[in-house]
Design a protein around this motif. Structure first.
Motif, short mmCIF file in Angstrom:
data_model
loop_
_atom_site.label_atom_id
_atom_site.label_comp_id
_atom_site.label_asym_id
_atom_site.label_seq_id
_atom_site.Cartn_x
_atom_site.Cartn_y
_atom_site.Cartn_z
N MET A 35 0.85 -1.19 0.00
CA MET A 35 0.00 0.00 0.00
C MET A 35 0.89 1.24 0.00
O MET A 35 0.53 2.27 -0.57
N GLU A 36 2.05 1.15 0.65
CA GLU A 36 3.03 2.24 0.50
C GLU A 36 3.36 2.40 -0.98
O GLU A 36 3.26 3.48 -1.53
N TYR A 87 3.87 9.48 -4.49
CA TYR A 87 3.27 9.34 -3.17
C TYR A 87 3.30 7.91 -2.65
O TYR A 87 2.45 7.51 -1.84
N GLY A 88 4.28 7.13 -3.10
CA GLY A 88 4.54 5.83 -2.51
C GLY A 88 5.71 5.94 -1.54
O GLY A 88 5.90 6.97 -0.90
N ALA A 89 6.50 4.87 -1.44
CA ALA A 89 7.77 4.98 -0.74
C ALA A 89 8.59 6.05 -1.46
O ALA A 89 8.24 6.45 -2.58
N PRO A 90 9.67 6.57 -0.87
CA PRO A 90 10.41 7.65 -1.52
C PRO A 90 10.73 7.37 -2.99
O PRO A 90 11.25 6.32 -3.33
N LYS A 91 10.34 8.33 -3.85
CA LYS A 91 10.57 8.27 -5.29
C LYS A 91 9.87 7.07 -5.94
O LYS A 91 10.34 6.54 -6.96
N CYS A 92 8.74 6.68 -5.36
CA CYS A 92 7.98 5.54 -5.87
C CYS A 92 6.49 5.87 -5.92
O CYS A 92 6.05 6.88 -5.35
N ILE A 93 5.73 5.02 -6.58
CA ILE A 93 4.28 5.09 -6.51
C ILE A 93 3.73 3.82 -5.91
O ILE A 93 4.38 2.77 -5.91
N GLY A 94 2.49 3.93 -5.38
CA GLY A 94 1.73 2.79 -4.95
C GLY A 94 0.40 2.80 -5.67
O GLY A 94 0.26 3.42 -6.74
N PRO A 95 -0.62 2.17 -5.11
CA PRO A 95 -1.93 2.13 -5.77
C PRO A 95 -2.63 3.48 -5.84
O PRO A 95 -3.59 3.62 -6.58
N GLU A 96 -2.18 4.46 -5.06
CA GLU A 96 -2.90 5.74 -4.97
C GLU A 96 -3.01 6.47 -6.31
O GLU A 96 -3.99 7.18 -6.56
N LEU A 97 -2.04 6.30 -7.21
CA LEU A 97 -2.07 7.05 -8.46
C LEU A 97 -3.23 6.60 -9.34
O LEU A 97 -4.04 7.42 -9.79
N GLY A 98 -3.34 5.29 -9.58
CA GLY A 98 -4.45 4.78 -10.37
C GLY A 98 -5.78 4.92 -9.65
O GLY A 98 -6.80 5.23 -10.27
N PHE A 99 -5.77 4.72 -8.35
CA PHE A 99 -6.99 4.85 -7.55
C PHE A 99 -7.52 6.28 -7.63
O PHE A 99 -8.71 6.51 -7.90
N GLY A 100 -6.65 7.25 -7.43
CA GLY A 100 -7.06 8.64 -7.47
C GLY A 100 -7.54 9.06 -8.85
O GLY A 100 -8.46 9.89 -8.97
N GLN A 101 -6.94 8.50 -9.89
CA GLN A 101 -7.39 8.81 -11.24
C GLN A 101 -8.85 8.39 -11.43
O GLN A 101 -9.68 9.15 -11.94
N VAL A 102 -9.18 7.16 -11.02
CA VAL A 102 -10.54 6.66 -11.19
C VAL A 102 -11.54 7.50 -10.41
O VAL A 102 -12.59 7.91 -10.93
N ILE A 114 -6.25 9.46 2.20
CA ILE A 114 -5.41 9.41 3.40
C ILE A 114 -4.77 8.03 3.44
O ILE A 114 -5.45 7.01 3.60
N LYS A 115 -3.45 8.00 3.28
CA LYS A 115 -2.73 6.73 3.30
C LYS A 115 -2.13 6.49 4.69
O LYS A 115 -1.42 7.35 5.22
N ALA A 116 -2.43 5.32 5.24
CA ALA A 116 -1.86 4.91 6.52
C ALA A 116 -1.24 3.53 6.29
O ALA A 116 -1.92 2.51 6.39
N ALA A 117 0.02 3.50 5.93
CA ALA A 117 0.68 2.26 5.55
C ALA A 117 2.11 2.24 6.05
O ALA A 117 2.82 3.25 5.94
N TRP A 118 2.51 1.10 6.56
CA TRP A 118 3.85 0.91 7.08
C TRP A 118 4.34 -0.47 6.67
O TRP A 118 3.61 -1.47 6.82
#
Length: 338
Positions: A35-36, A87-102, A114-118
């Motif tokens: 999720m990160e 908005y993933g781990a540093p210099k990375c993406i997670g699911p938020e990019l595609g999710f936010g697009q939809v 709001i991402k809460a992932a560790w």
């Protein structure tokens, strides 16, 4: 006198208009390292410039740079801003990019993620919801004995403290962000918020433990019920990303864990309000083939498609984008069914 009432009407009009505005849709995205997100933006930079893949990334570009969406905002722990790559781990993406697009394309009002992932967290221990209680006495005793081998003065409190800590931190992250939403995002000042969905993408640390896998179906049910209760949203739509590591080549351990996830969602009480989304359908076959041939020996080819190990979905941006979109489409479907 008529003029006096006309002035009052003009003053009241903005407040009335604000009251009729649709609320900001807030989605809580929670889980562990996937999720990160560990798909490097550098791979996206390459793919965005290639004829074979540039159309995939064109919706996220503004000229030669990554675009920012004014209508979708993100808060990931200490980072916040308009949705864009990174908005993933540093210099990375997670699911938020595609999710936010939809979600941004579907709804006219602002969307807040709001991402809460560790990384390295389990549902068995770290995200353990309150209604699950503590593990059996014999399990705690074994944990304490193992801990004392490394720390002679360890106590039972040292063993029990991590249980539920990430669950509580997740709730705190959501509540504190919504409470001070205007401080985090001035453009949302004066707007109401609505918790519109809970997105859960997690599982590796439970999958590699037989005890955690055995409890997963039960604990997933506890998680859904407790999040709804603790956030005051009894009908909150819930989307769970199914384990998708290794795609259609998954081993028996992954298959057992998938079965546990499926059993957790299959309860009658969750029919129509919670859904399990397959993520193995988005496994990057090209990245997988290069990884299996030896990514170090084929580094130039590897850097065009992947950036991490299989447990991080090969760090494939295409995989993370596909998973995010699938989670987003499921969230829209549940919300509209609601």
């Amino acid at each position: 006198m008529p003029r006096f009432f006309a002035v009052l009407a003009l003053l009241a009009a903005p407040a009335a208009a604000r009251a009729q505005e649709p609320p900001v849709l807030v989605f809580l995205l929670a889980g562990q390292s996937n999720m990160e997100g560990h798909a490097k933006v550098s791979v996206m930079d390459f793919q965005a410039a290639q004829p074979a893949t540039r159309d995939l990334w064109a919706p996220f570009r503004h000229g030669s740079a990554w675009a920012e969406r004014d209508d979708v905002l993100v808060k990931f722990l200490m980072r916040k801003g308009k949705l864009t790559a990174g908005y993933g781990a540093p210099k990375c993406i997670g699911p938020e990019l595609g999710f936010g697009q939809v979600l941004g394309d579907r709804y006219p009002q602002p969307v807040l993620l709001i991402k809460a992932a560790w990384g390295g967290k389990s549902l068995y221990r770290d995200f353990r919801p309150p209604s699950a209680g503590m593990p059996p006495r014999e399990a705690l005793d074994k944990m304490l004995a193992d801990l004392k081998k490394r720390k002679a003065d360890a106590t039972e409190a040292d063993v029990t403290a991590p249980f539920g800590a990430s669950y509580r931190a997740m709730l705190d992250e959501y509540r504190s962000t919504v409470k001070d939403v205007a401080a985090h995002f001035p453009q949302l000042a004066g707007k109401k918020t609505e918790l519109a969905g809970f997105i859960w993408f997690q599982g590796w640390n439970d999958m590699i433990s037989a005890e955690a896998t055995a409890e997963y179906a039960t604990n997933l049910g506890h998680l859904i019920r407790d999040v709804r209760k603790d956030l005051g949203a009894p009908k909150l739509p819930v989307v769970v990303g199914e384990m998708g590591v290794d795609g259609d080549k998954a081993n028996d351990g992954v298959k057992r864990f998938k079965a546990a996830q499926q059993a957790g969602i299959a309860k009658d009480e969750f029919r129509g309000n919670a859904v399990l989304v397959k993520t193995d359908a988005h496994w990057d076959a090209e990245a997988d083939a290069i990884y299996r041939r030896g990514w170090r020996e084929n580094l130039e080819a590897w850097n065009r498609v992947g950036s991490d190990y299989p447990y991080h979905y090969l760090g494939s941006p295409r995989t993370m984008l596909g998973i995010g979109r699938a989670l987003g489409e499921a969230a829209v479907a549940l919300r509209e069914r609601k």
